[in-house]
Every structure is written in C-alpha cells, then in structure tokens.
Design a protein around this motif. Sequence first.
Motif, PDB file in Angstrom:
ATOM      1  N   ALA A 182      40.760  36.813  52.793  1.00 55.68           N
ATOM      2  CA  ALA A 182      39.579  35.988  53.009  1.00 55.68           C
ATOM      3  C   ALA A 182      39.931  34.530  52.756  1.00 55.68           C
ATOM      4  CB  ALA A 182      38.440  36.429  52.093  1.00 55.68           C
ATOM      5  N   ILE A 183      39.285  33.642  53.516  1.00 57.69           N
ATOM      6  CA  ILE A 183      39.474  32.198  53.340  1.00 57.69           C
ATOM      7  C   ILE A 183      38.607  31.757  52.162  1.00 57.69           C
ATOM      8  CG2 ILE A 183      39.192  29.944  54.426  1.00 57.69           C
ATOM      9  CD1 ILE A 183      39.292  31.532  57.143  1.00 57.69           C
ATOM     10  N   PRO A 184      39.181  31.109  51.139  1.00 53.28           N
ATOM     11  CA  PRO A 184      38.379  30.681  49.985  1.00 53.28           C
ATOM     12  C   PRO A 184      37.233  29.779  50.417  1.00 53.28           C
ATOM     13  CG  PRO A 184      40.718  30.412  49.531  1.00 53.28           C
ATOM     14  CD  PRO A 184      40.597  30.752  50.987  1.00 53.28           C
ATOM     15  N   GLY A 205      32.794  37.700  58.166  1.00 53.12           N
ATOM     16  CA  GLY A 205      31.848  38.256  57.211  1.00 53.12           C
ATOM     17  C   GLY A 205      31.999  37.642  55.825  1.00 53.12           C
ATOM     18  N   ALA A 206      31.118  38.051  54.919  1.00 55.66           N
ATOM     19  CA  ALA A 206      31.047  37.445  53.592  1.00 55.66           C
ATOM     20  C   ALA A 206      31.775  38.281  52.546  1.00 55.66           C
ATOM     21  CB  ALA A 206      29.583  37.289  53.167  1.00 55.66           C
ATOM     22  N   ILE A 263      35.382  33.782  53.248  1.00 56.64           N
ATOM     23  CA  ILE A 263      35.067  34.252  54.596  1.00 56.64           C
ATOM     24  C   ILE A 263      36.191  35.208  55.015  1.00 56.64           C
ATOM     25  CG2 ILE A 263      34.714  33.595  57.003  1.00 56.64           C
ATOM     26  CD1 ILE A 263      32.490  32.661  55.196  1.00 56.64           C
ATOM     27  N   ASN A 264      35.843  36.455  55.234  1.00 52.58           N
ATOM     28  CA  ASN A 264      36.851  37.463  55.594  1.00 52.58           C
ATOM     29  C   ASN A 264      37.478  37.118  56.937  1.00 52.58           C
ATOM     30  OD1 ASN A 264      36.162  39.142  53.301  1.00 52.58           O
ATOM     31  ND2 ASN A 264      34.257  39.531  54.393  1.00 52.58           N
ATOM     32  N   THR A 265      38.802  37.217  57.002  1.00 52.85           N
ATOM     33  CA  THR A 265      39.459  36.792  58.232  1.00 52.85           C
ATOM     34  C   THR A 265      40.492  37.760  58.768  1.00 52.85           C
ATOM     35  OG1 THR A 265      40.543  34.913  59.310  1.00 52.85           O
ATOM     36  CG2 THR A 265      41.302  35.467  57.092  1.00 52.85           C
ATOM     37  N   PHE A 305      44.926  32.240  51.073  1.00 51.62           N
ATOM     38  CA  PHE A 305      43.982  33.344  51.125  1.00 51.62           C
ATOM     39  C   PHE A 305      43.690  33.980  49.767  1.00 51.62           C
ATOM     40  CE2 PHE A 305      45.820  33.772  55.525  1.00 51.62           C
ATOM     41  CZ  PHE A 305      44.678  33.370  56.181  1.00 51.62           C
ATOM     42  N   ILE A 306      42.481  34.532  49.689  1.00 49.71           N
ATOM     43  CA  ILE A 306      42.138  35.508  48.658  1.00 49.71           C
ATOM     44  C   ILE A 306      42.509  36.871  49.220  1.00 49.71           C
ATOM     45  CG2 ILE A 306      40.266  36.578  47.334  1.00 49.71           C
ATOM     46  CD1 ILE A 306      38.688  33.936  47.851  1.00 49.71           C
ATOM     47  N   GLN A 307      43.309  37.626  48.494  1.00 55.29           N
ATOM     48  CA  GLN A 307      43.646  38.987  48.923  1.00 55.29           C
ATOM     49  C   GLN A 307      42.770  39.974  48.170  1.00 55.29           C
ATOM     50  OE1 GLN A 307      47.833  40.046  48.797  1.00 55.29           O
ATOM     51  NE2 GLN A 307      47.326  42.201  48.505  1.00 55.29           N
TER      52      GLN A 307
END
Length: 478
Positions: free
Chosen positions: A266-268, A234-235, A246-248, A220-222
């Motif tokens: 968010a998923i890269p 969402g974006a 993609i926000n998760t 993930f991107i934090q």
Amino acid sequence: MRLTPAHKTLIALSCAAAFGGFAATAMRDALESPALASPGAATQAPAIAALPAAVGTTPLPSLAPMLARVTPAVVSVHTKQRVRVSPFAGDPFFRRMFPELSQERINESLGSGVIVDAARGLVLTNHHVIEGADEVSVTLSDGRTLKAEFVGSDPDTDIAVMRVQAPNLSAITFADTTELRVGDFVVAVGNPFGIGQTVTSGIVSAVGRSGLRGLGYQNFIQTDASINPGNSGGALVNLEGALVGINTASFNPRGSMAGNIGLGFAIPVKLARDVMGQLVATGEVRRGTLGLETQDVDARIAQGMGLSETRGAVVTRVFAGSAAAQAGVRVGDVILAANGERIDDRNALRNFEGLQAVGSRVTLDVLRDGKALQLGTGLREQPRTLAGTELDPRLDGATIAELPASLRQSGAGGVLVEAVARGSRAARNGLQKGDVIVAASAGSFDDLPGFRASFTPAPAQLVLRVVRSGRQGDLLMQ
C-alpha cells in the motif's frame, strides 16, 4: 498504537471470520489493468454463520462499529475505454489499407477508490485503475453511481485523484503514518473481483519497502492482508478507522490470479496526500532533484574506499548550479543515507529523490576520503523537457523529454525525442519523434539531467545512439 487485550481478541476473531479478499493488482508488469467487470452479472455474497453477541455475560469485540464509519467512504471505480479492433491486427499494411473494417470495442474494468474530502468530492485511487479510460464512474456503498471527473494522476507513484458531486458523501480521516510500526493491525476495504465491498484484516509486515520491479517510486507499506485484483485504490485503515494507505499491488510469482500469499503493498497516506495536494492545485506533480549522477558501490570500490559494507551510491558527476553543487557534494563522495534513510545503491537514491517535493530540505550522510560528513541542501525542480538548441546547435528543432513512466518502469534508460520540427537541423540529421536516445559522445546516461551534462563541454563530434522501433543505431549530428 498500543494494543489492548480486547484488540488482540478482536483481530483473532476478525481473521477467522473474514470473507473474500481485498486490494490491488499484481506487480504492474504482470497485470496491467484491473480485473474485468462481468457486464450484467450480479454476484451475491454467500451467507456466513453469525458469531454470538456474547460469551456468557461478556460482549464480544467487533470491527463493525469502526467499519460502519469507514465503508461509506470506500467506492467501486468503473472504467470504460473505447478501442478499435481490426481483423488484420497483426498486419500493419492491411490495417492501413482497410481501416473501415475496424470495429469499436469497449473495454470495462473495475477498481476501488477512497473519498478523502466530502465537501469537494475528492476521491483517491491508483493511476493504473483509470489509466487510458474514456469514462470513469464510482459506485458508493449506498448504491448510488456517480460520474467521476478526472483531476490528475502521477504514474510514478501510482496515485490518481478524481472528483464527484453528490450530497451526503462520507470521507475517511487520515492517519499519522509516522507512528506506524511493523506488527500493527490493519484492515483493508475494497472491491475484489467486482463481487462487492469486502473487508479483510492483517498486520503491517514492513514499512518503507522498495526495490519492487515495475512499480515506479516506492515507499510501500507491506501487509499480509489479502490483496486481489479489483482492489487497487482501496483503503488500508488502522483499528481506529483512519486511512493508513492506498492499496496498490500484491506479489505472487505465479501471477495475481493464483491467489494471495500474504505479500500486499500500500502507498503510505502521507505520500498519497502530498501527491494529491499537488494534483489538485496544479494538475501535475513537480519533483525535486539533487542534480548529480551516481553508480553503485561494488566490492572493488568498497575495498578501495575502506568501506565496511558494499553499499551506497558513488557520485560520478555533479551538475553545475545544482542543489548538490550548492551543498558541496564532490565527485568520489559516497552517499550512505539521505534524511536518515539508508541508501544502498543508485536506485535507492533515485527513489528517494523522486519522492521529494521541490524545495524539500535534504541532509546527506557522505563518506569522503574515509571521513563521515553531513551535507545539507534544498532540492530544485527537476526539468521535464529541454529544447535541443539549449544543448547544442546540432539539435536545433528537437524537443527532448524524460522517458515516460511506463518505459522507465520496464527498466529503460535515456531520454525521449518528444518532437522534431519539420525541416529543422535535427530533422536533417535524422532524428525522429519517438526516438529514445540512450547514449551520446560522452557516454551513456539515465535521464534528462544526465543527457544535459553530456554536453559540458560541447563535444567536437556529436554521435547519438538511438533506439527506434526496437532497433538500435548511431546518428552523426552535423
């Protein structure tokens, strides 16, 4: 991306003026479905005092031009699921006796999505947004509502793809996330709580984040941008308006409804794009595997092997004919990194494998007998099901499969008995469809490759430890 003084001023202003919150659900085990829509309720955003267009003769920077390009590509996702509700919900006997008393109820929920291909009408969202839905529709920023066609989804990475058909769709461009750094500014767009499209901003707090319970394969991107229910799918974009992720999910120990505490994930976009490519092409995701089993390095193992750190994954078994065997991996090797990515334990190695496609080249940093080695190989496809007869005649008639993602993410291990043919040898031995096999004569295992390896060599006496309806017992296979 290099930040100019204008960018810095821009972020300060946007953070001060941001309204609402965006983004995903809480940890999936805390919130299993998006925020419920309020049928018939239209919520109007409160008015906000506008900033002046200039200070003296100097125009103020604004995110508005970038967002004017981005927001038409972000959609609201509406799902409907039909469920049967019985007045005897807690009593299976009376439910079976009086099925006519059950009533159909429609559950509605909301999420977000991102149009990534206008020509084909492809929309990226989260798997958990559309999971179990009987009907899905999307509402564009211009107010149009379109029926969505399900293309495919991958529970392990929480990515789903839908298709819509309409003229004049707007798509978002993909960013190069290999250059994403901690401290880069990001902007999130979504539909939190169903109140309508909302924009928030923040920075990248971390990249390559994993180890979050209940969220499948993780990279993930934090971000500290606000994450709230309803924004799943969402974006997350950079200041150029390109899609970063993609926000998760968000994290709050008190649950998602307690509010945002600046821990969003968010998923890269590279991972999401790779998964989407497989889903569009085949409707499913094929994963590669090294073909080995490992255990964590503990203090005793670290001391015995002369490791300076208590970390890594010790190889305990290498499957014949596997990618690991071809690379020359041996039992007792300690895997410390894969493609330069630090491996701290067996879960980190499994997470790495699960994010690689079939055929991917992998370089392993290995410690063997106190010496550092690098071993390279190409990943082979991870099997999903096996016929029992391929493993042992005593399992003839059974089909064995990997555990579904929902069980694995709850911490379960083992394999699933997917089917048992009536009158077969497996059926006569007591196996039933839905059984979870957690151990065999050779010991416990985590997954299908581990179960298969327990039959090499074939055990003289085959005993399976089975979990059925929450109860555990042993079956002697004859």
